[in-house]
Design a protein around this motif. Sequence first.
Motif, PDB file in Angstrom:
ATOM      1  N   PRO A   1      10.924 -12.191  -8.505  1.00  0.00           N
ATOM      2  CA  PRO A   1      12.037 -11.238  -8.411  1.00  0.00           C
ATOM      3  C   PRO A   1      11.907 -10.110  -9.428  1.00  0.00           C
ATOM      4  O   PRO A   1      11.301 -10.267 -10.487  1.00  0.00           O
ATOM      5  N   LYS A   2      12.492  -8.959  -9.048  1.00  0.00           N
ATOM      6  CA  LYS A   2      12.603  -7.798  -9.938  1.00  0.00           C
ATOM      7  C   LYS A   2      11.249  -7.256 -10.376  1.00  0.00           C
ATOM      8  O   LYS A   2      11.084  -6.830 -11.517  1.00  0.00           O
ATOM      9  N   VAL A   3      10.273  -7.279  -9.481  1.00  0.00           N
ATOM     10  CA  VAL A   3       8.950  -6.740  -9.782  1.00  0.00           C
ATOM     11  C   VAL A   3       8.641  -5.634  -8.776  1.00  0.00           C
ATOM     12  O   VAL A   3       8.874  -5.785  -7.580  1.00  0.00           O
ATOM     13  N   GLU A   4       8.122  -4.500  -9.286  1.00  0.00           N
ATOM     14  CA  GLU A   4       7.768  -3.387  -8.410  1.00  0.00           C
ATOM     15  C   GLU A   4       6.450  -3.682  -7.689  1.00  0.00           C
ATOM     16  O   GLU A   4       5.432  -3.948  -8.332  1.00  0.00           O
ATOM     17  N   ILE A   5       6.485  -3.631  -6.368  1.00  0.00           N
ATOM     18  CA  ILE A   5       5.270  -3.797  -5.570  1.00  0.00           C
ATOM     19  C   ILE A   5       4.602  -2.439  -5.351  1.00  0.00           C
ATOM     20  O   ILE A   5       3.379  -2.312  -5.407  1.00  0.00           O
ATOM     21  N   ILE A   6       5.421  -1.426  -5.097  1.00  0.00           N
ATOM     22  CA  ILE A   6       4.946  -0.058  -4.928  1.00  0.00           C
ATOM     23  C   ILE A   6       5.733   0.839  -5.872  1.00  0.00           C
ATOM     24  O   ILE A   6       6.961   0.679  -6.018  1.00  0.00           O
ATOM     25  N   LEU A   7       5.061   1.760  -6.497  1.00  0.00           N
ATOM     26  CA  LEU A   7       5.717   2.727  -7.372  1.00  0.00           C
ATOM     27  C   LEU A   7       5.757   4.089  -6.692  1.00  0.00           C
ATOM     28  O   LEU A   7       4.811   4.483  -5.996  1.00  0.00           O
ATOM     29  N   GLN A   8       6.831   4.801  -6.900  1.00  0.00           N
ATOM     30  CA  GLN A   8       6.979   6.135  -6.333  1.00  0.00           C
ATOM     31  C   GLN A   8       5.852   7.041  -6.845  1.00  0.00           C
ATOM     32  O   GLN A   8       5.513   7.030  -8.025  1.00  0.00           O
ATOM     33  N   ASN A   9       5.258   7.797  -5.916  1.00  0.00           N
ATOM     34  CA  ASN A   9       4.200   8.771  -6.203  1.00  0.00           C
ATOM     35  C   ASN A   9       2.846   8.131  -6.514  1.00  0.00           C
ATOM     36  O   ASN A   9       1.937   8.818  -6.973  1.00  0.00           O
ATOM     37  N   GLU A  10       2.678   6.843  -6.280  1.00  0.00           N
ATOM     38  CA  GLU A  10       1.369   6.239  -6.517  1.00  0.00           C
ATOM     39  C   GLU A  10       0.474   6.425  -5.295  1.00  0.00           C
ATOM     40  O   GLU A  10       0.916   6.817  -4.213  1.00  0.00           O
ATOM     41  N   ILE A  11      -0.796   6.123  -5.474  1.00  0.00           N
ATOM     42  CA  ILE A  11      -1.788   6.307  -4.407  1.00  0.00           C
ATOM     43  C   ILE A  11      -1.499   5.349  -3.253  1.00  0.00           C
ATOM     44  O   ILE A  11      -1.299   4.152  -3.470  1.00  0.00           O
ATOM     45  N   PRO A  12      -1.495   5.814  -2.013  1.00  0.00           N
ATOM     46  CA  PRO A  12      -1.211   4.928  -0.869  1.00  0.00           C
ATOM     47  C   PRO A  12      -2.460   4.185  -0.413  1.00  0.00           C
ATOM     48  O   PRO A  12      -3.173   4.620   0.492  1.00  0.00           O
ATOM     49  N   THR A  13      -2.749   3.060  -1.039  1.00  0.00           N
ATOM     50  CA  THR A  13      -3.946   2.293  -0.690  1.00  0.00           C
ATOM     51  C   THR A  13      -3.675   1.171   0.303  1.00  0.00           C
ATOM     52  O   THR A  13      -4.593   0.738   1.007  1.00  0.00           O
ATOM     53  N   ASP A  14      -2.435   0.658   0.358  1.00  0.00           N
ATOM     54  CA  ASP A  14      -2.117  -0.485   1.214  1.00  0.00           C
ATOM     55  C   ASP A  14      -0.702  -0.333   1.757  1.00  0.00           C
ATOM     56  O   ASP A  14       0.135   0.391   1.200  1.00  0.00           O
ATOM     57  N   PHE A  15      -0.431  -1.041   2.840  1.00  0.00           N
ATOM     58  CA  PHE A  15       0.955  -1.234   3.268  1.00  0.00           C
ATOM     59  C   PHE A  15       1.220  -2.734   3.366  1.00  0.00           C
ATOM     60  O   PHE A  15       0.295  -3.538   3.442  1.00  0.00           O
ATOM     61  N   TYR A  16       2.485  -3.120   3.344  1.00  0.00           N
ATOM     62  CA  TYR A  16       2.873  -4.522   3.211  1.00  0.00           C
ATOM     63  C   TYR A  16       3.866  -4.906   4.301  1.00  0.00           C
ATOM     64  O   TYR A  16       4.716  -4.096   4.703  1.00  0.00           O
ATOM     65  N   ILE A  17       3.770  -6.158   4.731  1.00  0.00           N
ATOM     66  CA  ILE A  17       4.740  -6.736   5.677  1.00  0.00           C
ATOM     67  C   ILE A  17       5.380  -7.933   4.992  1.00  0.00           C
ATOM     68  O   ILE A  17       4.685  -8.792   4.435  1.00  0.00           O
ATOM     69  N   ILE A  18       6.704  -8.004   5.031  1.00  0.00           N
ATOM     70  CA  ILE A  18       7.433  -9.078   4.356  1.00  0.00           C
ATOM     71  C   ILE A  18       7.443 -10.315   5.248  1.00  0.00           C
ATOM     72  O   ILE A  18       7.923 -10.272   6.385  1.00  0.00           O
ATOM     73  N   VAL A  19       6.910 -11.410   4.734  1.00  0.00           N
ATOM     74  CA  VAL A  19       6.953 -12.689   5.447  1.00  0.00           C
ATOM     75  C   VAL A  19       8.252 -13.426   5.127  1.00  0.00           C
ATOM     76  O   VAL A  19       8.931 -13.946   6.004  1.00  0.00           O
ATOM     77  N   SER A  20       8.600 -13.473   3.854  1.00  0.00           N
ATOM     78  CA  SER A  20       9.858 -14.075   3.421  1.00  0.00           C
ATOM     79  C   SER A  20      10.314 -13.375   2.164  1.00  0.00           C
ATOM     80  O   SER A  20       9.515 -12.801   1.425  1.00  0.00           O
ATOM     81  N   GLY A  21      11.625 -13.429   1.919  1.00  0.00           N
ATOM     82  CA  GLY A  21      12.173 -12.763   0.750  1.00  0.00           C
ATOM     83  C   GLY A  21      12.843 -11.456   1.121  1.00  0.00           C
ATOM     84  O   GLY A  21      13.155 -11.185   2.293  1.00  0.00           O
ATOM     85  N   ALA A  22      13.064 -10.611   0.141  1.00  0.00           N
ATOM     86  CA  ALA A  22      13.737  -9.333   0.357  1.00  0.00           C
ATOM     87  C   ALA A  22      13.343  -8.371  -0.750  1.00  0.00           C
ATOM     88  O   ALA A  22      13.029  -8.775  -1.873  1.00  0.00           O
ATOM     89  N   VAL A  23      13.341  -7.062  -0.407  1.00  0.00           N
ATOM     90  CA  VAL A  23      12.993  -6.022  -1.379  1.00  0.00           C
ATOM     91  C   VAL A  23      14.024  -4.899  -1.300  1.00  0.00           C
ATOM     92  O   VAL A  23      14.678  -4.713  -0.273  1.00  0.00           O
ATOM     93  N   ASP A  24      14.145  -4.176  -2.396  1.00  0.00           N
ATOM     94  CA  ASP A  24      14.977  -2.976  -2.454  1.00  0.00           C
ATOM     95  C   ASP A  24      14.082  -1.757  -2.418  1.00  0.00           C
ATOM     96  O   ASP A  24      13.029  -1.721  -3.075  1.00  0.00           O
ATOM     97  N   VAL A  25      14.493  -0.739  -1.656  1.00  0.00           N
ATOM     98  CA  VAL A  25      13.793   0.544  -1.622  1.00  0.00           C
ATOM     99  C   VAL A  25      14.564   1.503  -2.520  1.00  0.00           C
ATOM    100  O   VAL A  25      15.755   1.738  -2.310  1.00  0.00           O
ATOM    101  N   LEU A  26      13.885   2.060  -3.521  1.00  0.00           N
ATOM    102  CA  LEU A  26      14.545   2.866  -4.545  1.00  0.00           C
ATOM    103  C   LEU A  26      13.856   4.220  -4.661  1.00  0.00           C
ATOM    104  O   LEU A  26      12.701   4.393  -4.259  1.00  0.00           O
ATOM    105  N   THR A  27      14.556   5.165  -5.239  1.00  0.00           N
ATOM    106  CA  THR A  27      13.979   6.444  -5.597  1.00  0.00           C
ATOM    107  C   THR A  27      14.536   6.855  -6.941  1.00  0.00           C
ATOM    108  O   THR A  27      15.551   6.310  -7.407  1.00  0.00           O
TER     109      THR A  27
END
Length: 633
Positions: A405-431
Amino acid sequence: MSSETRSPVPLLYRRRSSGDEIRNIAAVSSSMLPAFGTVVGEGSVPLKKYVIAPYDRRYRLWQTFLVVLVIYSAWSSPFELAFKKAAIGSLLRVDLAVDAFFAIDIILTFFVAYLDKSTYLLVDDHKKIGTRYVTHLWFFMDVASTLPFQMIYRIFTGTLHHGEAFGFLNLLRLWRLRRVSELFSRLEKDTRFSYFWTRYCKLICVTLFAVHSAGCFYYWLAFHHKISNKTWVGADDAIGENFKNRSIWLGYTYSMYWSIVTLTTVGYGDLHAANTGEKVFNIFYMLFNIGLTAYIIGNMTNLVVHSAVRTFAMRDAINEILRYASKNRLPEGLKEQMLAHMQLKFKTAELQQEEVLEDLPKAIRSSIAQHLFHRTVENTYLFKGVSEDLICQMVSEMKAEYFPPKVEIILQNEIPTDFYIIVSGAVDVLTYKNGMEQFLTKLGSKDIFGEIGVIFNVPQPFTVRTKRLSQVIRMSHHHFKQMVQPLNEDGRTIISNFVQYLKGLKKEVQGEIPFLTEMLADFNIEHATPLEGLLNHEASDYGQEVHTKEKPTTAKPSDTLPMRLVIHGHHPEDETTEGDRRGKLIHLPESIEGLLSLAEEKFGKRGNKILMADGSQVEDLNALRENDHLHIF
């Protein structure tokens, strides 16, 4: 949502910065997987009424107190079997008090939430908790080891029975020793305590219990032999045939002396077996000592050599992180995220089993991936309607990961190297705006994130942070491109799904995606061109490997898009508003004159100088690269 209708409460809730609470992470039992990287306690999402959290500080203190009582039970049960005077005398009241505490614990267990091993969620439903406890062996053994059989007999008959049956029934209290085993198991994983000394203390406790139990039972054999002077303790060179009337503690001292001398194989010969029963017991005790000695030596050897390799590896990794964070003066929040990720990596190794999978043939690994993630991928919005072949190819190349919990998987303005699909759990989208964090939306199971940056080939427009323990599958940008390039029909389906998704986003979310209108216009053009032209259109290299053999050395084919640039109508060193800083996204014209005319159209004024962001002047359009920022004034 009411507590009656909500789903089971997640085990992990929120994080704090308090040093004391961070250290509490290490004390959580491995049975509470996942526990690292979070602090749970007061202030967390509440459980149902009258339900106790197993990690509650007060409940932990209660369990520790019971361990102290277990130590007493482990000593008193064999002792009272050998010395009946103590069982019906001074120790009787103590036994009743101890049994009362364990009776209270049986009642409390009906109110303690438990961890569902299949979902790693705490179950706080009273009916499920009670059913689980009653249907397990633990309940019946807990009750049997708590009932005061001697007092129950006295209540019903009015007399105090002195038979041997109650002495053996009291041995059921040794069932409580499992609590001590669980305590040591928890301490071995607690990085605040030395693993070596924890294990060493455990071996000492095992040895002392074996010595105590053997001595008491050996005395019991002598006490019940018909001829007192034909026993090891009743011989003339020991206490004497009147040993039954001598002090209890004198008999206990002789018993411990004999047991330790025999265990250590010293064999002074002053206390020896005097009848057949004692000789048989000696035989089995000495054989047991061989096994016990082998157990102790083996454990000590493994302890020193390699039994704790994994635990030591985890502790070393954590210590390295702490040293690195201290040396570089990293913020407390970032250090917590590093610790959480490293600890969770070790905790979830049993779920990922990467070492096992790496040794398997690719076909078997692919079959496992299809079994685990195929349904999740085909139900994401981006891949609805695509061919089964494409989904199978993508699933085989995806990598599963866990994030605390509470860990950034993607940071705003970082290089787009991968995309992710959520199998279980939940994430917040922030700016982030002006240094302030702004919540945009929440994503859950079967949702996808990071695809905007990957498909548009622009820096990621959002920060994505986990709300609770989340399992995601990750797809590389380059692998995705290679798979989709030959499949034009599937590519058009993906783009169509993507465009529809963008149009359905909330306005506040759309407003946070730079140049969304221009990029959607590009996709409208691209629908009429082969998909290869779209996928080969790189917005920026972003430092990734350039496949020069895939790039034509001649003029651009007509089915590829022109280069995209961002233009600004001011000098690069001028102070500007946020809107001016963001600039305008354009397609590169064929000449410098065309570029100046387009800038005049966008900004309403004619410029005659073209500078890069670093101040260098542009004289040749062929020197420009995708997504360069030009300043025309």
